[in-house]
Design a protein around this motif. Structure first.
Motif: not given
Length: 378
Positions: A254, A256-259, A261-262, A265, A318-319
């Motif tokens: 994705r 961003s790493e946040r996207e 990891r979400e 999840r 991740g990215t």
């Protein structure tokens, strides 16, 4: 890994063909994928135009683990070969449900029809019901791998000999001559033979008889352990350097790493608990049936098994930059190929080709330039 020779050959990529229903994660999360032929034909063409070298068709004969419908692997593989120009397609097959001479003939024909792009993944099998429902005997774990070793030896003998003979506990050949032989591809003595597993018996087969050894998803240490053990078996068999290594990984790339990891999840939060627990019960019983308790899935957690080859463990999440870095760290540890699964196949295969692969290739070139002495000693 200081002191480890780096293979200068570019890292290869394969994808799991979604020729069974249900997608590659057992979760209620949206999966934009399809097990039908039209979808998979387009996917194969997208894959070969986005840097993929191989596709692996799954084999399942009965409903299990959310896969209610399945297309047979060899016929589906041939269809994908005929729909593409460069992609190599690996058909998964089971000894005990295939006679090796018949398979050798099928592969030779598929190889000619595709210009030398057919391959097989010889699967020893864990799903007892598929054998017993068809009236076939179910062998104990290590016996299944002994049969697999003979199966692979018979394939190689038929493909490379004009007077094939073999005397084993499971198979016999008496002056068998296959014509035509598979296509004569430079650098390839016969169609490639893949084999996987985590157990001691699987690692032994990988070193002694296989061209490629597939590992389930592993962290760095787990993968290094398998590479070292398989290579030791290869050296003992007089095949030092003959085995190449593939590693399973579920790729979530994705912006961003946040996207990313979400997304992971959400996959695990939406897990079909009943299906995952049923699979865990079946496969961990199979894994623990080995004498040293080191079989497939023997130590897999619930979260690992939401993706049925432990592919989250490889952490290709991740990215594009983060995934490229991790892919090259696996290459430095001996990986020749990454076998990837995706949530949304068409979109994510294209994203991989456009955003991830260019970074991997750039970093590979930097790695070779940075460690020339190690490359020269490979």
């Amino acid at each position: 890994m200081p002191g480890t020779p780096v293979d200068p050959t570019p890292l290869s990529f394969a994808y799991w063909v979604p020729n069974v229903s249900g997608g590659l994660v057992t979760s209620t999360v949206e999966q934009r994928t399809d097990w039908g032929y039209d979808y998979n034909r387009t996917l194969a063409q997208l894959a070969e135009n986005n840097g993929f070298d191989y596709a692996l068709s799954q084999v399942r004969y009965m409903a299990s683990y959310g896969a209610d419908h399945q297309h047979e692997s060899t016929s589906f593989s041939l269809a994908l070969l005929l729909a593409t120009e460069r992609l190599k397609v690996i058909a998964a097959v089971h000894p005990g449900l295939w006679q090796p001479g018949v398979l050798a003939k099928w592969v030779a024909t598929a190889d000619h029809l595709s210009g030398g792009r057919a391959a097989v993944n010889v699967v020893s099998g864990w799903f007892k019901d598929e054998f017993t429902a068809l009236g076939e005997p179910w062998l104990e774990h290590d016996e299944r791998y002994r049969r697999t070793a003979e199966f692979i030896q018979v394939l190689r003998e038929i493909w490379t000999s004009d007077d094939a003979n073999f005397a084993g506990d499971f198979y016999r050949l008496h002056h068998f001559d296959l014509k035509p032989k598979p296509v004569d591809v430079p650098g390839r003595p016969h169609p490639e033979i893949f084999q996987g597993g985590n157990s001691t018996a699987a690692r032994r087969n990988g070193g002694r008889v296989s061209d490629w050894y597939f590992s389930n998803g592993k962290d760095y240490d787990g993968f290094v352990e398998q590479v070292a053990e398989v290579n030791a078996h290869a050296a003992d068999a007089g095949r030092a350097g003959a085995v190449r290594f593939g590693l399973n990984g579920f790729l979530i790339a994705r912006d961003s790493e946040r996207e990313a990891r979400e997304q992971l999840r959400e996959i695990i939060a939406g897990a079909n608990v009943e299906a995952v627990e049923g699979f865990r019960s079946a496969v961990q019983q199979a894994g623990s049936s080995t004498s040293d308790k080191r079989g497939m899935w023997a130590d897999s957690s619930f979260d690992d098994l939401v993706q049925y080859n432990d592919d989250f463990r490889t952490q290709l999440i991740g990215t594009p930059e983060q995934i490229a870095d991790r892919a090259l760290e696996y290459k430095r540890r001996g990986a020749n190929l990454l076998l990837l699964g995706f949530l949304h196949y068409h979109e994510e295969v294209e994203y991989f080709g456009r955003h991830v692969l260019p970074i991997i290739r750039e970093k590979e070139a930097e790695l070779v330039a940075r460690e020339p002495a190690l490359v020269a000693g490979a």
